[in-house]
Scaffold this motif. Structure first.
Motif, PDB file in Angstrom:
ATOM      1  N   ASP A 195       0.691  -1.022   0.164  1.00  0.00           N
ATOM      2  CA  ASP A 195      -0.123  -0.125   0.032  1.00  0.00           C
ATOM      3  C   ASP A 195       0.990   1.299   0.138  1.00  0.00           C
ATOM      4  O   ASP A 195       1.435   1.306   1.047  1.00  0.00           O
ATOM      5  CB  ASP A 195      -0.832  -0.007   1.312  1.00  0.00           C
ATOM      6  N   PRO A 196       0.844   1.902  -0.994  1.00  0.00           N
ATOM      7  CA  PRO A 196       1.877   3.141  -1.444  1.00  0.00           C
ATOM      8  C   PRO A 196       1.557   4.223  -0.335  1.00  0.00           C
ATOM      9  O   PRO A 196       2.183   4.955   0.207  1.00  0.00           O
ATOM     10  CB  PRO A 196       1.736   3.546  -2.626  1.00  0.00           C
ATOM     11  N   LYS A 197       0.103   4.196   0.493  1.00  0.00           N
ATOM     12  CA  LYS A 197      -0.269   5.167   1.229  1.00  0.00           C
ATOM     13  C   LYS A 197       0.001   4.764   2.755  1.00  0.00           C
ATOM     14  O   LYS A 197      -0.197   5.602   3.577  1.00  0.00           O
ATOM     15  CB  LYS A 197      -1.862   5.349   1.034  1.00  0.00           C
ATOM     16  N   ALA A 198       0.583   3.614   3.032  1.00  0.00           N
ATOM     17  CA  ALA A 198       0.766   3.357   4.242  1.00  0.00           C
ATOM     18  C   ALA A 198       2.038   3.847   4.556  1.00  0.00           C
ATOM     19  O   ALA A 198       3.184   3.598   4.021  1.00  0.00           O
ATOM     20  CB  ALA A 198       0.751   1.782   4.353  1.00  0.00           C
ATOM     21  N   GLY A 199       2.206   4.101   5.921  1.00  0.00           N
ATOM     22  CA  GLY A 199       3.552   4.714   6.602  1.00  0.00           C
ATOM     23  C   GLY A 199       3.847   3.916   7.872  1.00  0.00           C
ATOM     24  O   GLY A 199       2.842   3.521   8.682  1.00  0.00           O
ATOM     25  N   LYS A 200       4.958   3.680   8.405  1.00  0.00           N
ATOM     26  CA  LYS A 200       5.187   3.075   9.511  1.00  0.00           C
ATOM     27  C   LYS A 200       4.883   4.283  10.696  1.00  0.00           C
ATOM     28  O   LYS A 200       5.134   5.451  10.886  1.00  0.00           O
ATOM     29  CB  LYS A 200       6.812   2.854   9.628  1.00  0.00           C
ATOM     30  N   PRO A 201       4.223   3.578  11.541  1.00  0.00           N
ATOM     31  CA  PRO A 201       3.536   4.608  12.726  1.00  0.00           C
ATOM     32  C   PRO A 201       4.882   5.068  13.408  1.00  0.00           C
ATOM     33  O   PRO A 201       5.810   4.617  13.517  1.00  0.00           O
ATOM     34  CB  PRO A 201       2.800   3.466  13.466  1.00  0.00           C
ATOM     35  N   GLU A 202       4.695   6.412  13.976  1.00  0.00           N
ATOM     36  CA  GLU A 202       5.604   7.142  14.588  1.00  0.00           C
ATOM     37  C   GLU A 202       6.154   6.211  15.851  1.00  0.00           C
ATOM     38  O   GLU A 202       7.095   6.366  16.259  1.00  0.00           O
ATOM     39  CB  GLU A 202       5.263   8.461  15.097  1.00  0.00           C
TER      40      GLU A 202
ATOM     41  N   GLU B  34      11.703  -3.142  19.601  1.00  0.00           N
ATOM     42  CA  GLU B  34      10.589  -3.934  20.616  1.00  0.00           C
ATOM     43  C   GLU B  34       9.709  -4.586  19.486  1.00  0.00           C
ATOM     44  O   GLU B  34       9.153  -5.651  19.953  1.00  0.00           O
ATOM     45  CB  GLU B  34       9.952  -2.916  21.426  1.00  0.00           C
ATOM     46  N   ASP B  35       9.179  -3.964  18.416  1.00  0.00           N
ATOM     47  CA  ASP B  35       8.031  -4.486  17.728  1.00  0.00           C
ATOM     48  C   ASP B  35       8.820  -5.362  16.608  1.00  0.00           C
ATOM     49  O   ASP B  35       7.719  -5.825  15.730  1.00  0.00           O
ATOM     50  CB  ASP B  35       7.284  -3.445  17.486  1.00  0.00           C
ATOM     51  N   GLY B  36       9.925  -5.312  16.160  1.00  0.00           N
ATOM     52  CA  GLY B  36      10.498  -6.043  14.965  1.00  0.00           C
ATOM     53  C   GLY B  36      10.295  -5.290  13.787  1.00  0.00           C
ATOM     54  O   GLY B  36       9.893  -4.128  14.046  1.00  0.00           O
ATOM     55  N   GLU B  37      10.767  -5.818  12.631  1.00  0.00           N
ATOM     56  CA  GLU B  37      10.921  -5.076  11.496  1.00  0.00           C
ATOM     57  C   GLU B  37       9.258  -4.828  10.960  1.00  0.00           C
ATOM     58  O   GLU B  37       8.458  -5.729  10.980  1.00  0.00           O
ATOM     59  CB  GLU B  37      11.806  -5.715  10.628  1.00  0.00           C
ATOM     60  N   TRP B  38       9.321  -3.430  10.591  1.00  0.00           N
ATOM     61  CA  TRP B  38       8.141  -3.003  10.169  1.00  0.00           C
ATOM     62  C   TRP B  38       7.566  -3.527   8.682  1.00  0.00           C
ATOM     63  O   TRP B  38       8.450  -3.278   7.766  1.00  0.00           O
ATOM     64  CB  TRP B  38       7.707  -1.483  10.200  1.00  0.00           C
ATOM     65  N   ASP B  39       6.400  -4.326   8.466  1.00  0.00           N
ATOM     66  CA  ASP B  39       6.275  -4.569   7.265  1.00  0.00           C
ATOM     67  C   ASP B  39       4.787  -3.713   6.910  1.00  0.00           C
ATOM     68  O   ASP B  39       3.725  -3.804   7.379  1.00  0.00           O
ATOM     69  CB  ASP B  39       5.758  -6.133   6.908  1.00  0.00           C
ATOM     70  N   ALA B  40       4.950  -2.950   5.629  1.00  0.00           N
ATOM     71  CA  ALA B  40       3.982  -2.477   5.265  1.00  0.00           C
ATOM     72  C   ALA B  40       2.612  -3.346   4.729  1.00  0.00           C
ATOM     73  O   ALA B  40       2.735  -4.299   4.098  1.00  0.00           O
ATOM     74  CB  ALA B  40       4.270  -1.317   4.027  1.00  0.00           C
ATOM     75  N   PRO B  41       1.566  -2.942   5.083  1.00  0.00           N
ATOM     76  CA  PRO B  41       0.145  -3.603   4.567  1.00  0.00           C
ATOM     77  C   PRO B  41       0.168  -3.853   3.130  1.00  0.00           C
ATOM     78  O   PRO B  41       0.680  -2.751   2.306  1.00  0.00           O
ATOM     79  CB  PRO B  41      -0.777  -3.018   5.216  1.00  0.00           C
ATOM     80  N   LYS B  42      -0.578  -4.901   2.500  1.00  0.00           N
ATOM     81  CA  LYS B  42      -0.664  -4.975   1.207  1.00  0.00           C
ATOM     82  C   LYS B  42      -1.921  -4.740   0.952  1.00  0.00           C
ATOM     83  O   LYS B  42      -2.867  -4.933   1.460  1.00  0.00           O
ATOM     84  CB  LYS B  42      -0.013  -6.370   0.595  1.00  0.00           C
ATOM     85  N   ILE B  43      -2.091  -4.269  -0.433  1.00  0.00           N
ATOM     86  CA  ILE B  43      -3.472  -4.348  -1.000  1.00  0.00           C
ATOM     87  C   ILE B  43      -3.591  -4.927  -2.378  1.00  0.00           C
ATOM     88  O   ILE B  43      -2.614  -5.304  -2.946  1.00  0.00           O
ATOM     89  CB  ILE B  43      -3.921  -2.702  -1.209  1.00  0.00           C
ATOM     90  N   GLU B  44      -5.030  -5.163  -2.815  1.00  0.00           N
ATOM     91  CA  GLU B  44      -4.988  -5.722  -4.142  1.00  0.00           C
ATOM     92  C   GLU B  44      -4.332  -4.923  -5.287  1.00  0.00           C
ATOM     93  O   GLU B  44      -4.504  -3.674  -5.098  1.00  0.00           O
ATOM     94  CB  GLU B  44      -6.369  -6.010  -4.485  1.00  0.00           C
TER      95      GLU B  44
END
Length: 396
Positions: free
Chosen positions: A245-252, A258-268
């Motif tokens: 998802d190009p609109k998704a960004g890693k939360p501040e 602590e949370d591990g490597e962030w993976d951006a969500p995917k969309i169709e």
């Protein structure tokens, strides 16, 4: 119909014929037939036999046959006679079978077999020469014709049609086996099959086989179509169904430690087109389906005596029936075509009575149905009239 058997069977007239066995289940039949106990230890599974002419008959005594008297039972009974061989002779096996009610599942066939010292155990495992007659289990229906040869039982390659239709109607089954290895089968004097043991029972190995030494050439191409080598996937073809998802960004507040490597969500993926496959074109090198060459079978050996049984000594019924009620009658085993035809006249006379009775019953049922239908219509009309009258009263 009465002349049909003569027209079909009297293709060869024997100067002297012999009846090897005949049974109309008149007086003394119990002494001629032997009840089986092959379900030893399970006597409750063996059904009882009785004599009956059924609900329709010409003469109640003359038309009485042997009837299966119970439901959900095995039935086994047989009779022996002086053993004979059919070598060089016609063999005609003929009998009647009448289903007083639809069996749902069960057999109506007989077995003809070699002489046996003890028929008290006659049953499923007893060897036989021929099995012939109707069989059904719900929608599966056929007329069995099995011949034993070389210690094996051979079924006909294509099943014979089932003709045991109509509750309360007697059917006549005629098997005519000839010394030239041909077979003729009639049901109700109508021919349903005529052919050869050699062609239709696979008793002998095939005369010709595919050559086991003949191998498909390594360069043989048997694929009629091929992928077009000139067809190339377009550069903008998208095969990935999902995309980041190009609109998704890693939360501040996301902490990688602590949370591990962030993976951006995917969309169709809106540009998804599915897997790309090159188009198919005719294969210029296609040679067709490869088949090994046909050669004589070295294991083939002809046998002019497929039809022959050196020992025929018993006839019996060994069947399972869900509903019971089947009546067997007028059995004849002979090499005389005329004797078989004469016995068939008993069936013909009975069947004329049964057909007339069946017609009367059908007409009576149809009249009763129409009468009940008219009565329902009249009651419906009265009820509607009553409802209308009540509605008018309510309005007043």
């Amino acid at each position: 119909m009465c002349g049909m058997l003569g027209g079909l069977l009297l293709s060869a007239v024997l100067i002297e014929g012999k009846i090897y066995f005949s049974e109309t289940f008149g007086e003394g039949w119990q002494q001629r037939w032997r009840l089986s106990t092959w379900k030893e230890g399970h006597a409750e599974k063996m059904g009882k036999w009785q004599t009956s002419a059924g609900k329709w008959y010409r003469d109640e005594v003359e038309d009485a046959g042997l009837q299966t008297a119970e439901i959900m039972k095995f039935y086994a009974i047989s009779a022996s006679f002086e053993p004979f061989s059919n070598e060089g002779k016609e063999l005609i096996v003929q009998y009647q079978a009448k289903y007083e009610k639809d069996l749902a599942c069960g057999g109506g066939y007989l077995k003809l077999g070699p002489s046996t010292e003890d028929l008290s155990k006659f049953g499923d495992s007893t060897k036989y020469n021929i099995m012939f007659g109707p069989d059904q289990c719900n929608a599966e229906k056929r007329t069995h014709l099995i011949f034993r040869y070389g210690g094996r039982n051979f079924l006909k390659k294509a099943e014979l049609p089932y003709k045991q239709e109509g509750e309360g109607l007697s059917h006549l089954y005629t098997l005519h086996l000839k010394p030239d290895n041909t077979v003729r089968v009639l049901v109700d004097l109508d021919k349903i099959y005529e052919g050869s043991l050699k062609d239709d029972w696979e008793m002998l190995p095939p005369r010709e086989i595919a050559d086991p030494k003949d191998q498909k050439p390594s360069d043989w191409l048997d694929e009629e179509m091929m992928e077009d080598p000139a067809d190339v996937k377009p550069p903008d073809w998208v095969e990935s169904k999902m995309m980041v998802d190009p609109k998704a960004g890693k939360p501040e507040e996301w902490d990688d430690e602590e949370d591990g490597e962030w993976d951006a969500p995917k969309i169709e993926n809106p540009n998804f087109k599915g897997p790309w496959l090159p188009r198919k074109i005719p294969n210029p090198d296609y040679k067709g389906t490869w088949k090994a060459r046909i050669v004589p079978n070295p294991d083939f050996s002809d046998d002019p005596d497929l039809y022959k049984y050196s020992d025929i000594g018993y006839v019996g019924f060994d069947v399972w029936q869900v509903k019971g009620g089947t009546i067997f009658d007028n059995i004849i085993i002979t090499d005389s075509l005329k004797e078989a035809e004469d016995m068939a006249q008993k069936w013909k006379a009975l069947r004329e009575v049964e057909d007339a009775a069946k017609k009367n019953e059908d007409e009576a049922q149809a009249k009763a149905f129409e009468k009940a239908k008219a009565a329902r219509a009249a009651r419906s009309k009265e009820n509607k009239a009553g409802d209308t009258k009540n509605e008018k009263k309510d309005e007043l």
